[in-house]
Enzyme design. Sequence first.
Site, mmCIF file in Angstrom:
data_model
loop_
_atom_site.group_PDB
_atom_site.id
_atom_site.type_symbol
_atom_site.label_atom_id
_atom_site.label_comp_id
_atom_site.label_asym_id
_atom_site.label_seq_id
_atom_site.Cartn_x
_atom_site.Cartn_y
_atom_site.Cartn_z
ATOM 1 N N CYS A 90 -8.143 34.896 0.747
ATOM 2 C CA CYS A 90 -9.244 35.859 0.945
ATOM 3 C C CYS A 90 -9.772 36.244 -0.424
ATOM 4 O O CYS A 90 -9.548 37.349 -0.910
ATOM 5 C CB CYS A 90 -8.767 37.092 1.703
ATOM 6 S SG CYS A 90 -7.919 36.754 3.253
ATOM 7 N N ALA A 91 -10.485 35.343 -1.069
ATOM 8 C CA ALA A 91 -10.709 35.430 -2.514
ATOM 9 C C ALA A 91 -11.841 36.351 -2.933
ATOM 10 O O ALA A 91 -11.861 36.812 -4.077
ATOM 11 C CB ALA A 91 -10.977 34.037 -3.078
ATOM 12 N N GLY A 92 -12.822 36.611 -2.063
ATOM 13 C CA GLY A 92 -13.969 37.389 -2.503
ATOM 14 C C GLY A 92 -13.601 38.815 -2.874
ATOM 15 O O GLY A 92 -12.710 39.395 -2.242
ATOM 16 N N PRO A 93 -14.243 39.369 -3.895
ATOM 17 C CA PRO A 93 -15.332 38.811 -4.708
ATOM 18 C C PRO A 93 -14.891 37.952 -5.890
ATOM 19 O O PRO A 93 -15.730 37.463 -6.626
ATOM 20 C CB PRO A 93 -16.066 40.058 -5.202
ATOM 21 C CG PRO A 93 -14.995 41.084 -5.315
ATOM 22 C CD PRO A 93 -14.040 40.812 -4.183
ATOM 23 N N GLY A 94 -13.560 37.801 -6.108
ATOM 24 C CA GLY A 94 -13.136 36.791 -7.066
ATOM 25 C C GLY A 94 -12.321 37.245 -8.250
ATOM 26 O O GLY A 94 -11.983 36.422 -9.104
ATOM 27 N N LYS A 121 -9.077 38.395 -8.599
ATOM 28 C CA LYS A 121 -7.747 37.785 -8.658
ATOM 29 C C LYS A 121 -7.850 36.276 -8.760
ATOM 30 O O LYS A 121 -7.059 35.624 -9.458
ATOM 31 C CB LYS A 121 -6.927 38.195 -7.433
ATOM 32 C CG LYS A 121 -6.660 39.683 -7.331
ATOM 33 C CD LYS A 121 -5.851 40.007 -6.082
ATOM 34 C CE LYS A 121 -5.693 41.505 -5.895
ATOM 35 N NZ LYS A 121 -6.995 42.162 -5.580
ATOM 36 N N ASP A 167 -13.062 32.188 1.246
ATOM 37 C CA ASP A 167 -13.462 33.440 1.876
ATOM 38 C C ASP A 167 -14.262 33.110 3.129
ATOM 39 O O ASP A 167 -14.976 32.089 3.173
ATOM 40 C CB ASP A 167 -14.291 34.313 0.938
ATOM 41 C CG ASP A 167 -14.242 35.782 1.368
ATOM 42 O OD1 ASP A 167 -13.411 36.526 0.792
ATOM 43 O OD2 ASP A 167 -14.995 36.170 2.276
ATOM 44 N N ASP A 211 -4.807 38.462 0.030
ATOM 45 C CA ASP A 211 -5.249 39.830 -0.268
ATOM 46 C C ASP A 211 -6.125 40.254 0.896
ATOM 47 O O ASP A 211 -7.326 40.006 0.916
ATOM 48 C CB ASP A 211 -6.007 39.838 -1.591
ATOM 49 C CG ASP A 211 -6.477 41.224 -1.998
ATOM 50 O OD1 ASP A 211 -6.108 42.201 -1.319
ATOM 51 O OD2 ASP A 211 -7.221 41.332 -2.987
ATOM 52 N N CYS A 255 -5.082 46.693 -0.929
ATOM 53 C CA CYS A 255 -5.431 47.870 -1.719
ATOM 54 C C CYS A 255 -5.416 49.103 -0.826
ATOM 55 O O CYS A 255 -6.426 49.779 -0.644
ATOM 56 C CB CYS A 255 -6.799 47.701 -2.387
ATOM 57 S SG CYS A 255 -7.087 48.944 -3.673
#
Length: 469
Positions: A280-284, A286, A305, A345, A398
């Site tokens: 779940c990479a967005g917005p990038g 990590k 994503d 994430d 988070c």
Amino acid sequence: MPPRAHDTRRPGRPRRTGRPQDLVRRTAFDVIRAVDTRDAYANLLLPARLRDRGLTGRDAALATELTYGTLRGRGTYDAVLAVCSDRDLRRIDAPLLAVLRLGAHQLLRTRIPSHAAVATTVELARDVAGPGQAKFANAVLRKVATRDLDAWLEIVAPTDETGRLAVTYSHPRWIVSSLRDALGTARDELEALLAADNDRPRVTLVARPPRASVDELIAAGAEAATYSPYAALLSEGDPAAIDAVREGRAGVQDEASQLVALALAAVPLDGRDGRWLDLCAGPGGKAALLAAVAAGRDARLLACDVQPHRAGLVRRTVDERTGVAVVDGTTPAWPAGAFDRVLVDVPCTGLGALRRRPEARWRRGPETVAELGPLQRGLLASALEAVRPGGVVAYVTCSPHLAETRVVVDDVLKVRPDVERLDTPAALAEVSAAPLPDLGSGPYAQFWPHRHGTDAMFMALLRRAGERR
């Protein structure tokens, strides 16, 4: 309220009177209204509005304080306004209520003289709601101005502990209760945590190796951070004014966010270690740091994503070695066991980042936690399928809410006897540049703004057992 016939200006366009203070307050108002009506994020919209309207220096600083302060303090200000108004707040037109909150912030939490705060706010009310509503705003704000904040809290704060904290620190009741539960045996820290949520943090930068270094960021005006070896802190100014940030060699990223990526990359593996996945990479943020570390070890990262625009943001942060794909992480398009390290994430309530996104506390309700639960469990289950035996998964969110953190992990692992929990606090200590205390007793780790000066980020490191290859 429908537009007034005498007001022929287009909605949302500020009146330029030649007085900078009018434009400052109108800018804050416009951002607050965009947050309310379009689910905009103040930290993304405000810088653009400041640039568009040519606000710099002290004017930009005041617009920033008015915007964030009003968003943070909304719960407190509504309690005061409810006493000072002869109308139920629910019957006040939304634009006018936003003006009143903006005025209450100036009166109760800034050094702006009362007469100036009232006069300029009434003028703003006249501009956005008309003369009749300006008279109402004047009457309400003059009542607000009769007491300071402490005196008002003595009047409006409920007597029960949760209600008192909710009004005093401007958090919804359900969030106060959730944070109390998450603190567990450290419940006496609750007030410190709520206060930390209302402190605007300094901007945290990340130097993406090997294209940038902390020394370069320090030379540009930042100072070294405490924990992440790639982090620097910027007290003031626009990060984009720093060459490394503008060129994509560095970025803005919370220190806890950096550390969870580094900890995943540092867990020892037996055998193959060339295929990494950010599910779940967005917005990038990590993904960019993971990609930089992977490149130095001849590994490759695939960053995914489900939303095309977020995948596009990822593409702008990573190098050409990194694959970027639009993929639904719950129904992946790769064979089981294809990756050696997986970061998941998950989407969450964002309760861990209320310092940076104060509006998030008013957008979410307890029902959101229940709605997100199945998605979070599905993504973790998918990540565990994607990693090979012997490989490692990092579950990150988070939020400190128990139902988004340890409860999700524990639920998924009930049917996964092949997965072991690793000592996450120990793994984070290995990559930290300084001792990193009070992350919890393990096996999971929880960052806290009042303890670490970071977002309240949760991390669980999990190894899939079985034959290693």
